[in-house]
Design a protein around this motif. Structure first.
Motif, PDB file in Angstrom:
ATOM      1  N   LEU A 264       8.597 -81.784  24.267  1.00 19.17           N
ATOM      2  CA  LEU A 264       8.788 -81.191  25.585  1.00 19.17           C
ATOM      3  C   LEU A 264       9.583 -82.154  26.465  1.00 19.17           C
ATOM      4  CD1 LEU A 264       5.285 -79.587  26.300  1.00 19.17           C
ATOM      5  CD2 LEU A 264       7.369 -78.434  25.558  1.00 19.17           C
ATOM      6  N   LEU A 265      10.110 -81.614  27.539  1.00 16.95           N
ATOM      7  CA  LEU A 265      10.996 -82.390  28.404  1.00 16.95           C
ATOM      8  C   LEU A 265      10.262 -83.533  29.095  1.00 16.95           C
ATOM      9  CD1 LEU A 265      14.018 -82.086  28.987  1.00 16.95           C
ATOM     10  CD2 LEU A 265      13.426 -80.827  31.059  1.00 16.95           C
ATOM     11  N   PHE A 266       9.012 -83.321  29.466  1.00 16.56           N
ATOM     12  CA  PHE A 266       8.235 -84.329  30.166  1.00 16.56           C
ATOM     13  C   PHE A 266       6.939 -84.605  29.410  1.00 16.56           C
ATOM     14  CE2 PHE A 266      10.391 -81.734  33.449  1.00 16.56           C
ATOM     15  CZ  PHE A 266      11.310 -82.682  33.891  1.00 16.56           C
ATOM     16  N   GLY A 267       6.541 -85.847  29.394  1.00 19.54           N
ATOM     17  CA  GLY A 267       5.246 -86.205  28.855  1.00 19.54           C
ATOM     18  C   GLY A 267       5.239 -86.403  27.352  1.00 19.54           C
ATOM     19  N   PHE A 381       1.203 -77.241  34.995  1.00 16.41           N
ATOM     20  CA  PHE A 381       2.109 -78.322  34.565  1.00 16.41           C
ATOM     21  C   PHE A 381       2.709 -78.025  33.200  1.00 16.41           C
ATOM     22  CE2 PHE A 381       2.607 -82.160  31.976  1.00 16.41           C
ATOM     23  CZ  PHE A 381       3.631 -82.789  32.676  1.00 16.41           C
ATOM     24  N   MET A 382       1.877 -77.605  32.247  1.00 20.20           N
ATOM     25  CA  MET A 382       2.384 -77.332  30.905  1.00 20.20           C
ATOM     26  C   MET A 382       3.337 -76.141  30.883  1.00 20.20           C
ATOM     27  SD  MET A 382       1.251 -79.729  29.030  1.00 20.20           S
ATOM     28  CE  MET A 382       1.550 -79.161  27.352  1.00 20.20           C
ATOM     29  N   ASP A 385       6.604 -77.388  32.292  1.00 21.84           N
ATOM     30  CA  ASP A 385       7.217 -78.250  31.280  1.00 21.84           C
ATOM     31  C   ASP A 385       7.844 -77.418  30.165  1.00 21.84           C
ATOM     32  OD1 ASP A 385       8.009 -80.501  29.951  1.00 21.84           O
ATOM     33  OD2 ASP A 385       5.991 -81.262  29.550  1.00 21.84           O
ATOM     34  N   THR A 389      11.825 -77.024  29.441  1.00 27.10           N
ATOM     35  CA  THR A 389      12.301 -77.457  28.126  1.00 27.10           C
ATOM     36  C   THR A 389      13.184 -76.391  27.497  1.00 27.10           C
ATOM     37  OG1 THR A 389      10.325 -78.820  27.767  1.00 27.10           O
ATOM     38  CG2 THR A 389      11.582 -78.171  25.819  1.00 27.10           C
TER      39      THR A 389
END
Length: 442
Positions: A264-267, A381-382, A385, A389
């Protein structure tokens, strides 16, 4: 003689605490739980299929606006089906005449699946509108479940054919409207939700005190398959999978090379492992007491099929290849292989026998009165994300295809998530535009 409604209401009020009162403990607490369960049975009696399909017409009249919406659904569905059937006939004729020969087989298949799904969506809205006009609220609510599936299939096909486009907004809006209507249409949902919420809060306290919070109360499976448990399984295993992939690459694949394996783009999240863990839990939950060999074989088949599907979807949607098992033992198109399936089988055994009980204990450390807020924040958040993505991958694909950056969204991702950033973020992934369905050559 049947009791008067006011008498039953007074008896329920005596049995349940009023607003502002606290629940009692001990025997009274158990009596309250029993009373709540009886109220739910009274408000929502009968098998779910009989209630959803064969329930009598609700005595409460629908507002005029709802009936107008039902008429619009019917008219829109009939108009859409006419155009869609005509387009489908034209597409079949084009295929038979050879005018689609320049398109790849996958592109043709996805096109036909997409058109068939749109027809099913139209049929669903036709049944939905008829259900509204006949005031068959529970039937209309059941139709919405089928529409959820067709909308999901349609959105997936749309991404494969047109990328992350404005069409997806229509699917999102339609899904949101359907959720709102489903909650409103079922005449028993409002009272049922109130009773279920009171019962759920009471049972959460009881289960936390007993140490059984999150367990399957029926005894047929290990874990209760609710959204809270499944979401945190997904969330935690996304991180565990990313860490495992990173360490495996560092110590085994290329010793000493640190590679970002996030999906994913973040995390630090690898969604293939999170979704895989959810699938394993859903399909193997009732096997947690069974023979290890049976769990291993089931996990290997499930994991291999899931890995194959994800590889196929990524390649034909974005032209992306994140792994390739070509030449390895029992390789199936390079998308999965015998070793990978054996790894999935071993992970399934470890997951069901060891990690799932441990994860359940860890998740239950979240105080029960906080879990709704924490879960909501993490879910949002997910979702953000995942959406970003998909958009970033789509814009990366378009740039590699040579398409000009013209829209504000394309410009945003070109500025903040350019080719260098994406290649560094998704180090194990390569994109070949010619392999995507929308390129028309696969």
């Amino acid at each position: 003689m049947t009791e008067h409604k006011d008498d039953r209401r007074e008896r329920k009020d005596d049995r349940h605490p009023r607003k502002g009162q606290t629940l009692s403990t001990g025997a009274d607490f158990g009596a309250e739980l029993h009373g709540l369960r009886e109220d739910i049975r009274e408000a929502y009696d009968g098998s779910w299929w009989r209630r959803m399909v064969s329930a009598p017409v609700d005595s409460k009249k629908l507002p005029l606006a709802m009936k107008i919406f039902g008429v619009l659904c019917i008219l829109g569905a009939l108009y859409g089906m006419g155009n869609l059937v005509w387009d489908l006939v034209g597409t079949v004729q084009a295929f038979q005449s050879g005018r689609m020969d320049q398109m790849g087989l996958s592109s043709i298949v996805v096109t036909f699946v997409f058109m068939a799904d749109l027809i099913l969506v139209a049929l669903g809205f036709l049944a939905f509108g008829i259900g509204i006009l006949r005031n068959r609220r529970r039937f209309a609510a059941l139709v919405i479940y089928a529409l959820y599936i067709t909308l999901l299939v349609g959105a997936s096909c749309s991404i494969m054919l047109y990328g992350v486009s404005a069409y997806l907004i229509l699917y999102g809006v339609a899904a949101g409207i359907l959720v709102a209507f489903q909650v409103y249409l079922d005449p028993g949902l409002r009272d049922e939700r109130r009773l279920q919420r009171k019962l759920h809060e009471s049972e959460l306290r009881q289960e936390q005190e007993d140490g059984t919070l999150g367990r399957d109360v029926s005894g047929k499976g290990y874990i209760d398959l609710n959204f809270f448990n499944l979401f945190w399984i997904f969330f935690v295993v996304c991180m565990l999978g990313d860490g495992m992939e990173t360490l495996y690459h560092y110590f085994v694949v290329v010793p000493g090379e640190w590679q970002d394996r996030a999906g994913l783009l973040f995390g630090p999240f690898s969604p293939i492992y999170g979704i895989g863990a959810v699938l394993m839990t859903l399909l193997l939950n009732r096997l947690y007491k069974r023979n290890i060999l049976l769990i291993f074989l089931c996990s290997a088949v499930i994991g291999g099929a899931f890995e194959y599907f994800v590889s196929w979807w990524m390649q034909y949607t974005f032209g992306a290849v994140a792994w390739d098992y070509t030449g390895q033992f029992l390789s199936i198109g390079g998308r999965t292989c015998g070793l990978a399936m054996a790894a999935w089988g071993a992970l399934g055994v470890v997951w069901i026998k060891l990690l799932l009980p441990l994860l359940l204990r860890i998740v239950n450390l979240i105080p029960w009165n906080w879990r709704y807020v924490v879960t909501t924040v993490a879910t949002v958040f997910m979702l953000v994300d995942a959406i970003m993505t998909l958009e970033a991958l789509d814009c990366w694909y378009e740039r590699l295809s040579g398409d000009p950056v013209v829209t504000p969204i394309q410009q945003f991702y070109a500025d903040y998530f350019d080719d260098e950033y994406m290649a560094n973020r998704f180090q194990s992934m390569t994109i070949h535009p010619d392999n995507a369905v929308r390129h028309g050559s696969v």
